[in-house]
Design an enzyme around this catalytic site. Structure first.
Site, PDB file in Angstrom:
ATOM      1  N   CYS A  85      -2.051   2.159  -1.116  1.00 55.21           N
ATOM      2  CA  CYS A  85      -1.181   1.047  -0.715  1.00 55.21           C
ATOM      3  C   CYS A  85      -1.129   1.013   0.800  1.00 55.21           C
ATOM      4  O   CYS A  85      -0.835   2.036   1.437  1.00 55.21           O
ATOM      5  CB  CYS A  85       0.223   1.235  -1.289  1.00 55.21           C
ATOM      6  SG  CYS A  85       1.447   0.039  -0.711  1.00 55.21           S
ATOM      7  N   CYS A 199      -3.852  -5.514   1.971  1.00 60.74           N
ATOM      8  CA  CYS A 199      -2.935  -5.431   0.840  1.00 60.74           C
ATOM      9  C   CYS A 199      -3.776  -5.182  -0.396  1.00 60.74           C
ATOM     10  O   CYS A 199      -4.714  -5.946  -0.670  1.00 60.74           O
ATOM     11  CB  CYS A 199      -2.122  -6.711   0.693  1.00 60.74           C
ATOM     12  SG  CYS A 199      -1.078  -6.717  -0.790  1.00 60.74           S
TER      13      CYS A 199
END
Length: 231
Positions: A85, A199
């Site tokens: 992430c 992302c």
């Protein structure tokens, strides 16, 4: 050299973690099962929301849960860790400080990749959630290399954030793809020579618009994991 075991801090979101694992498999030179990398994956979607903590300022701090996850992976036998992430790298110091094994830093890996592949790069667009801009995560790494980071204007940023939310909800409609491609075109108009897909939800969307080149942070991370594991 003995092959190393990778520990993956995942679940942020769960599909993005699966996407990272698929990238690792595709990048690993293998003729049979035994040639693939041993990965210990904690695909835990119960980590407190990074968006609520950073963007909205009302959520629980994710750092303690990330630290516990890292320590569990180390105890389970991981030789090094990776965080699946981008936004969670805001908590990288807490994670790295809580274990005695290396933790790959995705953003630093992206910078090293760009310096090697595009050495004259001076402006880069970032496709990400607002949390990346708020924390200055990419600027903190890129500025010292003379690379200017460009973000979408507020209205486009909001549209892109909605794309991320839609992907998390399982929506990959033509409208979602069009909004994503529009954000890429917008960053090109603002002067970006390429864009970083920063992302992992956008990585999982796996769209490659014609407007400008993309460098996917998830792909760079996957390659770093393979390289570290294989030595």
């Amino acid at each position: 050299m003995k092959e190393k075991t990778a520990g993956i801090l995942g679940g942020m979101g769960p599909e993005a973690t699966v996407d990272l694992m698929q990238r690792i498999i595709r990048l690993t030179p293998a003729k049979d099962d035994i040639d693939h990398i041993h990965c210990i994956v904690d695909n835990n979607p119960k980590i407190p929301s990074r968006i609520k903590a950073i963007v909205e300022g009302t959520g629980e701090d994710p750092a303690p849960d990330l630290v516990k996850m890292a320590q569990r992976l180390e105890a389970a036998g991981a030789d090094f860790l990776a965080i699946a992430c981008n936004t969670a790298h805001y908590y990288y110091p807490a994670v790295a400080g809580a274990v005695d094994i290396p933790v790959i830093h995705m953003v630093k890996e992206v910078l090293d990749h760009l310096k090697t592949k595009v050495p004259d790069l001076d402006r880069v667009g970032v496709l990400a959630s607002p949390a990346i801009e708020i924390t200055g995560l990419y600027e903190s790494i890129f500025t010292h290399s003379g690379i200017r980071v460009i973000y979408p204007a507020p209205d486009v940023r909001d549209t892109l954030f909605n794309v991320i939310r839609q992907v998390k909800a399982g929506n990959r409609s033509a409208r979602v793809a069009k909004d994503y491609e529009g954000a890429c075109a917008h960053l090109r108009e603002k002067g970006a020579k390429l864009c970083i897909v920063a992302c992992t939800e956008l990585s999982a969307l796996d769209i490659h618009p014609d407007e400008l080149p993309l460098v996917d942070a998830a792909q760079v991370l996957a390659q770093a994991i393979v390289t570290m594991a294989k030595g």
